[in-house]
Structure formats: structure tokens, C-alpha cells
Design an enzyme around this catalytic site. Structure first.
Site, short mmCIF file in Angstrom:
data_model
loop_
_atom_site.label_atom_id
_atom_site.label_comp_id
_atom_site.label_asym_id
_atom_site.label_seq_id
_atom_site.Cartn_x
_atom_site.Cartn_y
_atom_site.Cartn_z
N GLY A 51 -7.64 -0.67 8.67
CA GLY A 51 -6.23 -1.28 8.44
C GLY A 51 -6.00 -1.07 10.08
CB ILE A 101 8.98 -8.05 34.33
CG1 ILE A 101 8.07 -6.79 34.92
CG2 ILE A 101 8.77 -9.51 35.21
CD1 ILE A 101 6.53 -7.11 35.18
CD GLU A 126 1.53 11.67 17.88
OE1 GLU A 126 1.53 10.84 17.35
OE2 GLU A 126 2.43 12.05 19.01
CB SER A 139 3.89 7.27 3.77
OG SER A 139 3.18 6.75 4.88
CG PHE A 152 -2.14 0.81 1.23
CD1 PHE A 152 -3.00 1.45 0.55
CD2 PHE A 152 -1.61 2.08 2.24
CE1 PHE A 152 -3.58 2.34 0.41
CE2 PHE A 152 -2.94 2.96 2.29
CZ PHE A 152 -4.03 3.13 1.17
CD GLU A 204 -2.51 -0.17 8.09
OE1 GLU A 204 -3.40 0.21 8.83
OE2 GLU A 204 -1.99 -1.07 7.51
N GLY A 253 14.60 -7.73 34.06
CA GLY A 253 16.13 -7.42 34.50
C GLY A 253 16.78 -7.61 33.47
N GLY A 254 18.62 -8.38 33.73
CA GLY A 254 19.23 -7.90 32.89
C GLY A 254 18.71 -8.97 31.90
N GLY A 277 2.86 11.92 5.14
CA GLY A 277 3.52 11.46 6.01
C GLY A 277 1.58 11.13 6.39
N1 CAA Z 1 -14.36 7.96 5.24
C1 CAA Z 1 -14.31 8.39 4.57
N2 CAA Z 1 -13.97 9.71 4.61
C2 CAA Z 1 -12.85 9.76 4.80
C3 CAA Z 1 -12.34 9.32 5.62
C4 CAA Z 1 -13.06 8.20 6.50
N3 CAA Z 1 -12.25 7.33 7.37
N4 CAA Z 1 -11.82 10.37 6.73
C5 CAA Z 1 -11.36 11.43 6.00
N5 CAA Z 1 -12.69 11.28 4.89
C6 CAA Z 1 -12.99 12.40 3.75
C7 CAA Z 1 -13.49 13.84 4.20
O1 CAA Z 1 -14.71 13.41 4.75
C8 CAA Z 1 -12.89 14.36 3.45
O2 CAA Z 1 -14.10 14.43 2.60
P1 CAA Z 1 -15.00 15.76 1.75
O3 CAA Z 1 -14.12 16.96 1.92
O4 CAA Z 1 -16.16 15.20 1.08
O5 CAA Z 1 -15.78 15.77 3.66
C9 CAA Z 1 -11.77 14.28 2.97
O6 CAA Z 1 -11.82 12.82 3.29
C10 CAA Z 1 -10.58 14.60 3.20
O7 CAA Z 1 -10.24 14.51 4.57
P2 CAA Z 1 -9.91 15.68 6.20
O8 CAA Z 1 -10.29 17.09 5.74
O9 CAA Z 1 -10.10 15.19 7.02
O10 CAA Z 1 -8.56 15.43 5.55
P3 CAA Z 1 -7.43 16.38 6.48
O11 CAA Z 1 -6.04 16.47 5.29
O12 CAA Z 1 -7.57 16.45 7.86
O13 CAA Z 1 -6.42 14.44 7.44
C11 CAA Z 1 -6.29 13.14 8.30
C12 CAA Z 1 -7.28 13.84 8.09
C13 CAA Z 1 -7.10 11.78 9.00
C14 CAA Z 1 -5.41 13.36 9.29
C15 CAA Z 1 -5.84 11.74 7.49
O14 CAA Z 1 -4.77 12.85 6.77
C16 CAA Z 1 -4.98 10.65 7.69
O15 CAA Z 1 -6.14 9.38 8.15
N6 CAA Z 1 -2.97 10.65 7.98
C17 CAA Z 1 -2.45 9.47 8.36
C18 CAA Z 1 -2.61 9.05 6.80
C19 CAA Z 1 -1.77 7.68 7.65
O16 CAA Z 1 -2.38 6.75 8.26
N7 CAA Z 1 -0.89 6.92 6.87
C20 CAA Z 1 0.13 5.14 7.01
C21 CAA Z 1 0.28 5.32 5.62
S1 CAA Z 1 0.31 3.30 5.36
C22 CAA Z 1 0.55 2.00 6.04
O17 CAA Z 1 1.28 1.94 7.36
C23 CAA Z 1 0.66 1.10 6.02
C24 CAA Z 1 1.79 0.25 6.16
O18 CAA Z 1 2.74 -0.14 5.44
C25 CAA Z 1 2.04 -0.84 7.58
#
Ligand code: CAA
Length: 388
Positions: free
Chosen positions: A243, A338, A368, A127, A124, A364, A340-341, A132
Site C-alpha cells: 500500500g 509561487i 515516523e 486503525s 481496510f 498507511e 502568491g495570492g 494507530g
Molecule cells: N511483513 C511481514 N511481517 C512483518 C512485517 C512485514 N512487512 N513487518 C513486521 N512484521 C512482523 C515481524 O516480523 C514480527 O513478527 P515475529 O515476531 O514473528 O518476528 C511482527 O510482525 C511484529 O512486528 P514488529 O515487532 O516490528 O511490530 P511493532 O509493534 O514494533 O510495530 C510498526 C511495527 C512498523 C510500527 C507497525 O505497527 C506499523 O506499521 N504501524 C503503522 C500502521 C499503519 O500503517 N497504519 C495505517 C492504517 S491503514 C490506512 O491508513 C489505510 C487507509 O485508509 C488509507
């Protein structure tokens, strides 16, 4: 009192995953972690046992199971080997569930069948070096060239980056439209212009295969876009909500694994004339571990049950991931204390679990980011019906 009654099938899945983890993953896990050896044979076995496409309908080669079964299996495997369970989580939740839920029939026939059986592993790719947590700030572009898109950009920290056959790549198709100009594409790893960078040398989940991937003028057929034009950001958010249940289950497994090892050790290790478990300083740590693990388990199972019921699970999955990952970090650290060493050396497993716990607070969506999701839902007055 209300209880969560697991079905016979769910209990059988949990038992099978436990047996597999203890007999097939535990031997060699320390060496694989130390030398960053990808668990090739173990992942092959996980595919054959059906652990890589658990929620995919049987018609597409999956296990046709519910999210609860997936969570139970994740928990057992994560007690032992989190390099395996992260690949399992990404393949099940972000790749297979995403394609099953939002892909079209041709995409399911061409890709999902191979991914669900574990013949192929998926990555997937969201990032980026400069995107990120702020996932809408995508720099990767996919320009509409008429019969195909031209994909250019760099993706970072990609789980299964070097071993995957298929990538789901999130890219900007129209910068002017912000998040509505983002799309998700299915890209095959051996297409021209897909270049895999060096494997990352990580603190934890060291034998999983994490890479930077560069896309240079990759021709992506129009048929490989997932959903309607502009659906890519919502696709990413939706699959990440699911996820996060998988990663929450991973964190729960890590915490539980560390707790089980600590309990056994504290009962047999003696100091000042009695087992250390009989000293309040250690007994209270075990009490706090047991309490937080139970709370985490309820949150994780609740988020899985909401998803299985077809209810909104965005807030619940963020709560589960936030709480379980924080508990995993806190209590794996206590597990080392718990021991220890002995806790500080690799042979006793808890230092590995402590290193693995850290990433559950980061990938994911960081802790924060989970607080952003939860607080926005709370402030909007969004509620779901708690299951317990
Ligand atoms: N389902 C459907 N739509 C969603 C949603 C959801 N869960 N969350 C947000 N949306 C929609 C919103 O409704 C909005 O749409 P509209 O304008 O039409 O209403 C649009 O998406 C934008 O949403 P936000 O305004 O909330 O967006 P934001 O810029 O404020 O960001 C955030 C929100 C929650 C911070 C998001 O950017 C986020 O989740 N960031 C973290 C990304 C992440 O998890 N990365 C992980 C990488 S993958 C990984 O780690 C895999 C691996 O390899 C292990």
C-alpha cells in the site's frame, strides 16, 4: 547508463490515466472538494476502465497488470483528484492485492471478482481510536464461538467507510498471544451489527468517504478469516508494505501536479518587468521541486519494480513513501508561494494539493513509522539490490 524503460503497455496505461484524469476528474474537482461530495460517477467510471483492480489476475476480473502500471496510473490520477486516488489505492493494494495474495480460492471467487471490477469497493479496517501507529495494540476482538467469530470494536478514519461493501477487519482473537493472536476477517458491510458513524470533515481528500465504524456482536463465518490462525498482523504489515507504494505514487502525483501548475504560472506571470520564472527566487524553487520529484520518482519506481520482481520491498516502499510524501508537502507549500495570492484561493488548485499532501505523511504509516521500518532494516543490515 542504466535506464528504466517503460513498456508500451505501461506507457499506454499512463496515457489513459492522464486522459481520464484531465477530462473526467478535473471538471468539478473543486466543488466536490469544497462540499465533500463523494465522486460516485467518477469511481464507477474508474471501475469500468479497470483502475480499481489493476494487479488482480484476469481470471478474477482484474487487469492482470504489474505494480509499475498501477503506480503510473496512480501518479496521473493523483495530479488531479486525490479523493479518487486514495480509494483507488486502498482498493488495489490493501484489499485486492491482499485477497489475491493471501485469500483462499472461495474468498477470491466470492469477493475478489466483485472488488477487482469495482462493482464493490473495499475498506481496510486496522486503525482504532487508541491504536494507530502502534498497530499491535488492537482493542477490537473476535471471539471464537465454534462455527463463527463474534466481532466487537471500533475502527477509525476508515477510507470508503460509508461506501464500501466489504471490510477487511483486523482484530484480536487471543490477547495473550500479542501480535500472534491477531487475525484478519472479511466482513460484509450490510451484516447485522455493522454500524457506520458520521462522515469525517477533513483538511484534505475531502470528497473521499472517511468514517468511524462500530462492530457490535457481528457474526463472522469461520470461512471469512484470511490465512492461518494468527496471521492477521503479518497480513496487515505485508499489504501495507504494498500500500505504501501506492501512497508514495499518490504523493509523487501531488508534487508533480503542483510543479506543473507552478511552472506554467511562473512562465506567464510577470513581475518587475519579466516573467517570475526568470527571477532567481522563483527559478531556484522550481529547480528544487524538479530535483526532489525526480528523486521521488526513482524511489517509487524502484519499489514497484522490486515488488514486480518478487523481491523484498518493505524497506524500499517505506523509503519511497517517506521521501515522496515529505517532498509533496514541501513543494505544494512552495507551489502556493509561487502562485502568491492566487495560490491561496481554490480556483488555482495548488491549495487543494497542499491540503491533500498532508495526509500522505500520515496514512498507511506516518513518516515516523516509515523511519522505524527503514532504521530497523538498516540496523539489521538488510539490503536489497538497488534497481537504479
Ligand atoms: N511483513 C511481514 N511481517 C512483518 C512485517 C512485514 N512487512 N513487518 C513486521 N512484521 C512482523 C515481524 O516480523 C514480527 O513478527 P515475529 O515476531 O514473528 O518476528 C511482527 O510482525 C511484529 O512486528 P514488529 O515487532 O516490528 O511490530 P511493532 O509493534 O514494533 O510495530 C510498526 C511495527 C512498523 C510500527 C507497525 O505497527 C506499523 O506499521 N504501524 C503503522 C500502521 C499503519 O500503517 N497504519 C495505517 C492504517 S491503514 C490506512 O491508513 C489505510 C487507509 O485508509 C488509507
Amino acid at each position: 547508463m542504466m535506464t528504466i524503460q517503460l513498456t508500451e503497455e505501461q506507457l499506454a496505461v499512463k496515457a489513459a490515466a492522464r486522459e481520464f484524469a484531465q477530462s473526467q476528474l478535473l471538471p468539478g474537482v473543486i466543488a466536490r472538494d469544497k462540499d465533500m461530495i463523494y465522486p460516485t460517477e467518477q469511481m464507477k467510471a474508474m471501475g469500468e476502465l479497470g483502475f480499481l483492480g489493476m494487479m488482480v489476475p484476469t481470471q478474477y476480473g482484474g487487469g492482470g497488470m504489474d505494480t509499475m502500471s498501477y503506480v503510473l496510473a496512480m501518479e496521473e490520477i493523483s495530479k488531479v483528484d486525490n479523493s479518487c486516488s486514495v480509494v483507488m489505492s486502498v482498493n488495489n493494494s490493501l484489499i485486492c492485492w491482499g485477497l489475491d495474495k493471501f485469500g483462499n480460492e472461495a474468498q477470491k471467487q466470492q469477493y475478489l471478482t466483485k472488488l477487482a471490477s469495482g462493482e464493490w469497493i473495499g475498506a481496510f479496517c486496522l486503525s482504532e481510536p487508541e491504536a494507530g501507529s502502534d498497530a499491535t495494540s488492537q482493542r477490537t476482538t473476535a471471539i471464537d464461538m465454534g462455527d463463527h467469530y463474534l466481532l466487537n470494536g471500533t475502527k477509525n478514519w476508515i477510507t470508503s467507510g460509508g461506501t464500501s461493501s466489504v471490510h477487511i477487519v483486523i482484530a484480536q482473537t487471543d490477547v495473550e498471544k500479542g501480535h500472534k493472536g491477531i487475525n484478519a476477517f472479511i466482513v460484509e458491510a450490510d451484516w447485522d451489527g455493522v454500524n457506520i458513524g458520521a462522515k469525517e470533515d477533513k483538511l484534505g481528500i475531502r470528497s473521499s468517504d472517511t468514517h468511524t465504524i462500530m462492530y457490535n456482536d457481528v457474526k463472522v463465518p469461520k470461512a471469512n478469516r484470511i490465512g492461518e490462525d494468527g496471521f492477521g498482523f503479518k497480513f496487515a504489515m505485508k499489504v501495507l508494505s504494498g500500500g505504501r507504494i501506492g501512497i508514495a505514487a499518490q504523493a509523487l502525483g501531488i508534487a508533480t501536479g503542483a510543479y506543473e501548475l507552478s511552472l506554467a504560472y511562473a512562465k506567464q506571470r510577470e513581475a518587475f518587468g519579466k516573467p517570475i520564472a526568470k527571477h532567481q527566487a522563483i527559478a531556484f524553487k522550481l529547480a528544487d521541486m524538479a530535483t526532489d520529484i525526480e528523486a521521488a520518482r526513482l524511489l517509487v519506481y524502484q519499489s514497484a519494480m522490486l515488488k514486480d520482481r518478487g523481491e523484498n520491498f518493505d524497506q524500499a516502499s517505506s523509503m519511497a513513501k517517506l521521501f515522496a510524501s515529505e517532498a509533496a508537502m514541501k513543494h505544494t507549500t512552495e507551489a502556493v508561494q509561487i502562485h502568491g495570492g492566487y495560490g491561496f484561493v481554490k480556483e488555482y488548485h495548488v491549495e487543494r494539493l497542499m491540503r491533500d499532501a498532508k495526509i500522505t505523511q500520515i496514512y498507511e504509516g506516518t513518516s515516523e513509522v516509515q523511519r522505524i521500518v527503514i532504521s530497523r532494516n538498516v540496523l539489521k543490515g538488510n539490503h536489497y539490490t538497488p534497481i537504479v
